[in-house]
Design a protein around this motif. Structure first.
Motif, PDB file in Angstrom:
ATOM      1  N   VAL A 250      -5.989  11.719   3.782  1.00 44.65           N
ATOM      2  CA  VAL A 250      -5.752  10.279   3.922  1.00 44.65           C
ATOM      3  C   VAL A 250      -5.004   9.744   2.698  1.00 44.65           C
ATOM      4  O   VAL A 250      -4.055   8.968   2.833  1.00 44.65           O
ATOM      5  CB  VAL A 250      -7.078   9.516   4.148  1.00 44.65           C
ATOM      6  CG1 VAL A 250      -6.881   8.017   4.030  1.00 44.65           C
ATOM      7  CG2 VAL A 250      -7.661   9.868   5.508  1.00 44.65           C
ATOM      8  N   ALA A 251      -5.419  10.182   1.508  1.00 44.33           N
ATOM      9  CA  ALA A 251      -4.734   9.739   0.291  1.00 44.33           C
ATOM     10  C   ALA A 251      -3.264  10.156   0.316  1.00 44.33           C
ATOM     11  O   ALA A 251      -2.382   9.374  -0.044  1.00 44.33           O
ATOM     12  CB  ALA A 251      -5.430  10.304  -0.947  1.00 44.33           C
ATOM     13  N   HIS A 252      -3.003  11.381   0.757  1.00 46.77           N
ATOM     14  CA  HIS A 252      -1.616  11.852   0.866  1.00 46.77           C
ATOM     15  C   HIS A 252      -0.837  10.995   1.862  1.00 46.77           C
ATOM     16  O   HIS A 252       0.301  10.593   1.595  1.00 46.77           O
ATOM     17  CB  HIS A 252      -1.586  13.318   1.297  1.00 46.77           C
ATOM     18  CG  HIS A 252      -0.225  13.784   1.704  1.00 46.77           C
ATOM     19  ND1 HIS A 252       0.808  13.933   0.804  1.00 46.77           N
ATOM     20  CD2 HIS A 252       0.283  14.103   2.924  1.00 46.77           C
ATOM     21  CE1 HIS A 252       1.890  14.330   1.450  1.00 46.77           C
ATOM     22  NE2 HIS A 252       1.598  14.438   2.734  1.00 46.77           N
ATOM     23  N   ALA A 253      -1.447  10.690   2.999  1.00 45.44           N
ATOM     24  CA  ALA A 253      -0.768   9.902   4.031  1.00 45.44           C
ATOM     25  C   ALA A 253      -0.420   8.502   3.530  1.00 45.44           C
ATOM     26  O   ALA A 253       0.584   7.924   3.944  1.00 45.44           O
ATOM     27  CB  ALA A 253      -1.633   9.819   5.285  1.00 45.44           C
ATOM     28  N   LEU A 254      -1.224   7.964   2.632  1.00 41.45           N
ATOM     29  CA  LEU A 254      -0.989   6.617   2.110  1.00 41.45           C
ATOM     30  C   LEU A 254      -0.218   6.612   0.795  1.00 41.45           C
ATOM     31  O   LEU A 254      -0.043   5.569   0.180  1.00 41.45           O
ATOM     32  CB  LEU A 254      -2.331   5.901   1.923  1.00 41.45           C
ATOM     33  CG  LEU A 254      -3.130   5.642   3.187  1.00 41.45           C
ATOM     34  CD1 LEU A 254      -4.495   5.076   2.846  1.00 41.45           C
ATOM     35  CD2 LEU A 254      -2.371   4.725   4.141  1.00 41.45           C
ATOM     36  N   SER A 255       0.274   7.780   0.392  1.00 41.73           N
ATOM     37  CA  SER A 255       0.902   7.894  -0.933  1.00 41.73           C
ATOM     38  C   SER A 255       2.374   7.495  -0.982  1.00 41.73           C
ATOM     39  O   SER A 255       2.960   7.501  -2.058  1.00 41.73           O
ATOM     40  CB  SER A 255       0.749   9.327  -1.456  1.00 41.73           C
ATOM     41  OG  SER A 255       1.523  10.223  -0.673  1.00 41.73           O
ATOM     42  N   THR A 256       2.964   7.145   0.147  1.00 45.19           N
ATOM     43  CA  THR A 256       4.358   6.689   0.112  1.00 45.19           C
ATOM     44  C   THR A 256       4.469   5.279   0.682  1.00 45.19           C
ATOM     45  O   THR A 256       3.743   4.905   1.603  1.00 45.19           O
ATOM     46  CB  THR A 256       5.309   7.611   0.913  1.00 45.19           C
ATOM     47  OG1 THR A 256       5.021   7.487   2.293  1.00 45.19           O
ATOM     48  CG2 THR A 256       5.187   9.054   0.464  1.00 45.19           C
ATOM     49  N   ARG A 257       5.380   4.531   0.109  1.00 43.03           N
ATOM     50  CA  ARG A 257       5.598   3.151   0.552  1.00 43.03           C
ATOM     51  C   ARG A 257       6.047   3.102   2.011  1.00 43.03           C
ATOM     52  O   ARG A 257       5.632   2.221   2.767  1.00 43.03           O
ATOM     53  CB  ARG A 257       6.647   2.500  -0.358  1.00 43.03           C
ATOM     54  CG  ARG A 257       6.970   1.075  -0.027  1.00 43.03           C
ATOM     55  CD  ARG A 257       5.706   0.220  -0.149  1.00 43.03           C
ATOM     56  NE  ARG A 257       5.937  -1.111   0.296  1.00 43.03           N
ATOM     57  CZ  ARG A 257       5.900  -2.166  -0.511  1.00 43.03           C
ATOM     58  NH1 ARG A 257       5.641  -2.013  -1.777  1.00 43.03           N
ATOM     59  NH2 ARG A 257       6.102  -3.363  -0.031  1.00 43.03           N
ATOM     60  N   ALA A 258       6.856   4.061   2.434  1.00 46.26           N
ATOM     61  CA  ALA A 258       7.355   4.064   3.819  1.00 46.26           C
ATOM     62  C   ALA A 258       6.201   4.151   4.814  1.00 46.26           C
ATOM     63  O   ALA A 258       6.187   3.421   5.815  1.00 46.26           O
ATOM     64  CB  ALA A 258       8.324   5.228   4.033  1.00 46.26           C
ATOM     65  N   ARG A 259       5.219   5.014   4.555  1.00 44.00           N
ATOM     66  CA  ARG A 259       4.099   5.156   5.496  1.00 44.00           C
ATOM     67  C   ARG A 259       3.210   3.914   5.487  1.00 44.00           C
ATOM     68  O   ARG A 259       2.734   3.479   6.541  1.00 44.00           O
ATOM     69  CB  ARG A 259       3.315   6.425   5.192  1.00 44.00           C
ATOM     70  CG  ARG A 259       4.114   7.670   5.557  1.00 44.00           C
ATOM     71  CD  ARG A 259       3.283   8.929   5.541  1.00 44.00           C
ATOM     72  NE  ARG A 259       2.956   9.422   4.224  1.00 44.00           N
ATOM     73  CZ  ARG A 259       3.638  10.349   3.567  1.00 44.00           C
ATOM     74  NH1 ARG A 259       4.715  10.893   4.101  1.00 44.00           N
ATOM     75  NH2 ARG A 259       3.249  10.754   2.382  1.00 44.00           N
ATOM     76  N   VAL A 260       2.999   3.328   4.320  1.00 43.77           N
ATOM     77  CA  VAL A 260       2.221   2.083   4.250  1.00 43.77           C
ATOM     78  C   VAL A 260       2.959   0.981   5.005  1.00 43.77           C
ATOM     79  O   VAL A 260       2.354   0.223   5.774  1.00 43.77           O
ATOM     80  CB  VAL A 260       1.938   1.689   2.788  1.00 43.77           C
ATOM     81  CG1 VAL A 260       1.314   0.300   2.693  1.00 43.77           C
ATOM     82  CG2 VAL A 260       1.040   2.732   2.124  1.00 43.77           C
ATOM     83  N   ASP A 261       4.265   0.888   4.814  1.00 43.21           N
ATOM     84  CA  ASP A 261       5.071  -0.115   5.534  1.00 43.21           C
ATOM     85  C   ASP A 261       5.006   0.109   7.040  1.00 43.21           C
ATOM     86  O   ASP A 261       4.962  -0.854   7.811  1.00 43.21           O
ATOM     87  CB  ASP A 261       6.520  -0.091   5.055  1.00 43.21           C
ATOM     88  CG  ASP A 261       6.690  -0.669   3.661  1.00 43.21           C
ATOM     89  OD1 ASP A 261       5.747  -1.325   3.156  1.00 43.21           O
ATOM     90  OD2 ASP A 261       7.770  -0.450   3.074  1.00 43.21           O
ATOM     91  N   MET A 262       5.002   1.365   7.460  1.00 40.32           N
ATOM     92  CA  MET A 262       4.897   1.665   8.890  1.00 40.32           C
ATOM     93  C   MET A 262       3.576   1.149   9.457  1.00 40.32           C
ATOM     94  O   MET A 262       3.546   0.521  10.525  1.00 40.32           O
ATOM     95  CB  MET A 262       5.021   3.170   9.141  1.00 40.32           C
ATOM     96  CG  MET A 262       6.429   3.696   8.954  1.00 40.32           C
ATOM     97  SD  MET A 262       6.530   5.498   9.026  1.00 40.32           S
ATOM     98  CE  MET A 262       5.909   5.814  10.653  1.00 40.32           C
ATOM     99  N   LEU A 263       2.483   1.396   8.745  1.00 39.41           N
ATOM    100  CA  LEU A 263       1.179   0.923   9.219  1.00 39.41           C
ATOM    101  C   LEU A 263       1.134  -0.600   9.276  1.00 39.41           C
ATOM    102  O   LEU A 263       0.631  -1.178  10.244  1.00 39.41           O
ATOM    103  CB  LEU A 263       0.061   1.458   8.316  1.00 39.41           C
ATOM    104  CG  LEU A 263      -0.248   2.945   8.457  1.00 39.41           C
ATOM    105  CD1 LEU A 263      -1.238   3.385   7.392  1.00 39.41           C
ATOM    106  CD2 LEU A 263      -0.770   3.274   9.847  1.00 39.41           C
TER     107      LEU A 263
END
Length: 84
Positions: A15-28
């Protein structure tokens, strides 16, 4: 909804890895407004489709995102939904 437990460190790392980039956070953040497909996400965030597709796989693996097939004009389309 995602259930995190400190006794499952592998899941926490994923989960930490999945949230470690701005692009993925922006997608969510974007997907909280409405369900979208990969092309719509790509256009909204001005990212290549291949980048979005790769990031969707990472978010799905961390169970932060689910994908469902939706009827489309031709065949089916995939809609994404956040799981937070």
């Amino acid at each position: 909804m995602l259930d995190l437990n400190v006794n499952e460190p592998d899941q926490l790392v994923q989960v930490a890895h999945a949230l470690s980039t701005r692009a993925r956070v922006d997608m969510l953040k974007l997907l909280y407004t409405r369900s979208m497909n990969i092309i719509e996400i790509s256009e909204a965030l001005k990212l290549p489709v291949s980048t979005v597709a790769n990031n969707v796989k990472i978010l799905e693996a961390a169970k932060l995102l689910t994908t469902e097939l939706l009827p489309a004009a031709r065949g089916a389309d995939e809609g994404m939904h956040p799981q937070l």
